[in-house]
Design an enzyme around this catalytic site. Structure first.
Site, mmCIF file in Angstrom:
data_model
loop_
_atom_site.group_PDB
_atom_site.id
_atom_site.type_symbol
_atom_site.label_atom_id
_atom_site.label_comp_id
_atom_site.label_asym_id
_atom_site.label_seq_id
_atom_site.Cartn_x
_atom_site.Cartn_y
_atom_site.Cartn_z
ATOM 1 N N LYS A 57 0.851 -1.199 0.000
ATOM 2 C CA LYS A 57 0.000 0.000 0.000
ATOM 3 C C LYS A 57 0.881 1.241 0.000
ATOM 4 O O LYS A 57 1.885 1.287 0.728
ATOM 5 C CB LYS A 57 -0.874 -0.032 1.257
ATOM 6 C CG LYS A 57 -1.914 1.074 1.345
ATOM 7 C CD LYS A 57 -2.764 0.875 2.598
ATOM 8 C CE LYS A 57 -3.935 1.826 2.681
ATOM 9 N NZ LYS A 57 -4.796 1.549 3.849
ATOM 10 N N SER A 132 -9.711 1.374 2.949
ATOM 11 C CA SER A 132 -8.850 2.174 2.111
ATOM 12 C C SER A 132 -7.755 1.397 1.383
ATOM 13 O O SER A 132 -7.132 1.927 0.465
ATOM 14 C CB SER A 132 -8.192 3.269 2.953
ATOM 15 O OG SER A 132 -7.328 2.706 3.931
ATOM 16 N N SER A 156 -9.833 -1.076 7.128
ATOM 17 C CA SER A 156 -9.274 -0.866 5.785
ATOM 18 C C SER A 156 -8.562 -2.051 5.147
ATOM 19 O O SER A 156 -8.240 -1.996 3.964
ATOM 20 C CB SER A 156 -8.318 0.318 5.800
ATOM 21 O OG SER A 156 -9.058 1.499 5.671
HETATM 22 N N1 GLN Z 1 -13.065 3.851 6.701
HETATM 23 C C1 GLN Z 1 -12.460 4.435 7.871
HETATM 24 C C2 GLN Z 1 -12.108 5.886 7.635
HETATM 25 O O1 GLN Z 1 -12.313 6.380 6.587
HETATM 26 C C3 GLN Z 1 -11.253 3.641 8.319
HETATM 27 C C4 GLN Z 1 -10.234 3.559 7.269
HETATM 28 C C5 GLN Z 1 -9.036 2.757 7.702
HETATM 29 O O2 GLN Z 1 -9.165 1.716 8.335
HETATM 30 N N2 GLN Z 1 -7.853 3.279 7.379
HETATM 31 O O3 GLN Z 1 -11.646 6.560 8.492
#
Ligand code: GLN
Length: 473
Positions: A57, A132, A156
């Site tokens: 990532k 994400s 994520s």
């Molecule tokens: N979807 C959540 C956010 O937007 C968590 C994203 C993540 O786990 N990095 O904050």
């Protein structure tokens, strides 16, 4: 070498459609693969992941390779050092194929908040792959890499894994070093793993684990033998079924898939019992607030002076900073910075922050009580399969609603994973979540493996040749 070449060729053919990668490094991959082959030819042992193609990532740094975090603000940033995770995997012989697309700075649940364009779900390109860690999931599901590293702050890794038909493992908070991972909300951030099969995830976890003095939160103790325990079965185990989450409006097909998984656990000898974890809107708000507060302070360094590019305008430092951040950050990031800054301001904000901390303490307590009764918890990851592109973009609260079953384990720092448990009638993967006690990755993987051994969903692959006839023209 052959495996690396196959992955590179596949990415060449299909990644223009799917956008899993922000940066590919085929020359570097081939030269590392060649080195691995040479070592083998000399009779040396080149490491447990020798020659295995991986995606990373783009929130983890690699020396000399751009790290954008999915943001325009730092699109030119080339870090001078390697993240601990990348270092460990390189030592084990894994071969980096490319840096994976993501929601900007890890903020999002669909991959659509990447400043460089959304990744698409390889099972149905009209749908999101989840986020994400969107590109990490797509890279593995589409066969561009054997496994990928993502990050999980509230879901994520687990949610994109569920949407793409993969295993997504979020270890306990503090299990793996986060040195060289750009922080979103450090009290929840974890390095995570996406793979097709549990054994691969367990192997990568084993290679990643170990103390790291450069990350003060990284656990010192040795990790238990997760690979050795993988096939131990669940005959003696008590599994809690998150009953109130199951009743929280799941799609009928999701409900059926989880029920079928529960029957498999029973036939493997596990004792199932319902548990209540509680589910409320306040907890989701608390998660969003705590994450935003931490993000607001972490992102302060991206000011166009220390990090990030000045985009336009000249003037005082304040103006430079404002133009860099105003133009460089996307709307989702700016919204979180504002929410987090307001919450820390004197006056009304403070009370909300303290309420959020109290909610977090409460959810930890709930898990403690439940884990006095059961060894692991079975739960949904999401209410249904991957949603359509654009479907949740207009509503930040609907978007973060995708985390409503995943953020609890993040708030409590627990190890959790998602794994395939079926397919919808339209051919989309469905995921199941398992949550375990702190630092019990061995128990977590063992429970998961008992299910994987009794089904074959992890063997299916998306029909890319049919979807993009002629190699993605
Ligand atoms: N979807 C959540 C956010 O937007 C968590 C994203 C993540 O786990 N990095 O904050």
């Amino acid at each position: 070498m052959d495996l690396v070449t196959a992955c590179l060729d596949r990415a060449d053919a299909f990644d223009k459609n799917l956008k899993a990668f922000l940066h590919r490094c085929p020359d570097r991959a081939l030269s590392v693969a060649r080195r691995v082959d040479d070592l083998r030819a000399k009779g040396e042992r080149p490491g447990a992941l020798a020659g295995v193609p991986m995606g990373l990532k783009d929130l983890l740094v690699v020396e000399g390779m751009p790290t954008t975090c999915g943001s325009r603000l730092i699109e030119d940033f080339v870090p001078p050092y390697d993240a601990a995770a990348f270092e460990a995997l390189s030592r084990s012989g894994a071969v980096l194929v490319g840096k994976c697309n993501l929601d900007e700075f890890g903020m999002g649940s669909s991959g659509e908040h990447s400043a460089f364009g959304a990744s698409l779900n390889p099972w149905d390109p009209s749908r999101v792959p989840g986020g994400s860690s969107s590109g990490s999931a797509v890279a593995v599901a589409a066969g561009f890499a054997t496994f990928a590293i993502g990050t999980d702050t509230g879901g994520s890794v687990r949610q994109p894994a569920a949407f793409c038909g993969l295993v997504g493992l979020k270890p306990s908070w503090g299990r793996l070093s986060r040195y060289g991972m750009v922080a979103y909300a450090p009290s929840m951030d974890c390095v995570g793993i996406l793979a097709h099969e549990l054994r691969d995830a367990a192997l990568v976890l084993t290679e990643l684990a170990g103390p790291d003095p450069r990350d003060a939160t990284c656990r010192r103790e040795r990790m238990p033998d997760v690979l050795g325990a993988l096939e131990d079965g669940v005959a003696d185990m008590r599994l809690g079924v998150a009953e109130d989450w199951m009743d929280a409006g799941l799609d009928a097909e999701m409900e059926q898939a989880i029920s079928a998984a529960l029957r498999r656990f029973s036939s493997a000898g596990a004792r199932l019992r319902p548990v209540k974890l509680g589910l409320n809107a306040e907890l989701l708000d608390a998660f969003a607030l705590l994450a935003a507060v931490e993000a607001a302070s972490n992102l302060a360094r991206f000011d166009g002076l220390h990090y990030g590019r000045i985009r336009s305008g000249v003037g005082g430092m304040g103006a430079l900073r404002q133009s860099a951040r105003g133009e460089g950050f996307g709307p989702g990031v700016l919204r979180r910075i504002k929410l987090g800054t307001d919450a820390l301001s004197a006056g009304t904000g403070r009370a909300g922050y303290e309420r959020a901390l109290a909610e977090r303490a409460r959810v930890r307590h709930v898990f403690e009580k439940v884990f006095a009764e059961v060894d692991a918890i079975i739960a949904p990851v999401c209410e249904g399969p991957a949603f359509g592109l654009g479907e949740r973009l207009a509503s930040p609260s609907e978007m973060i609603g995708s985390d409503r079953f995943t953020m609890q384990a993040s708030l409590a720092g627990l190890p959790a994973l998602s794994m395939p448990c079926g397919f919808s009638s339209s051919g989309l993967p469905l995921g199941l979540q398992i949550i375990a006690r702190p630092f019990d990755e061995a128990g977590l993987l063992r429970v998961a493996r008992a299910l994987e051994a009794r089904q074959d969903f992890h063997l299916r692959r998306p029909p890319l040749d049919d979807l993009f006839a002629g190699g993605g023209a």
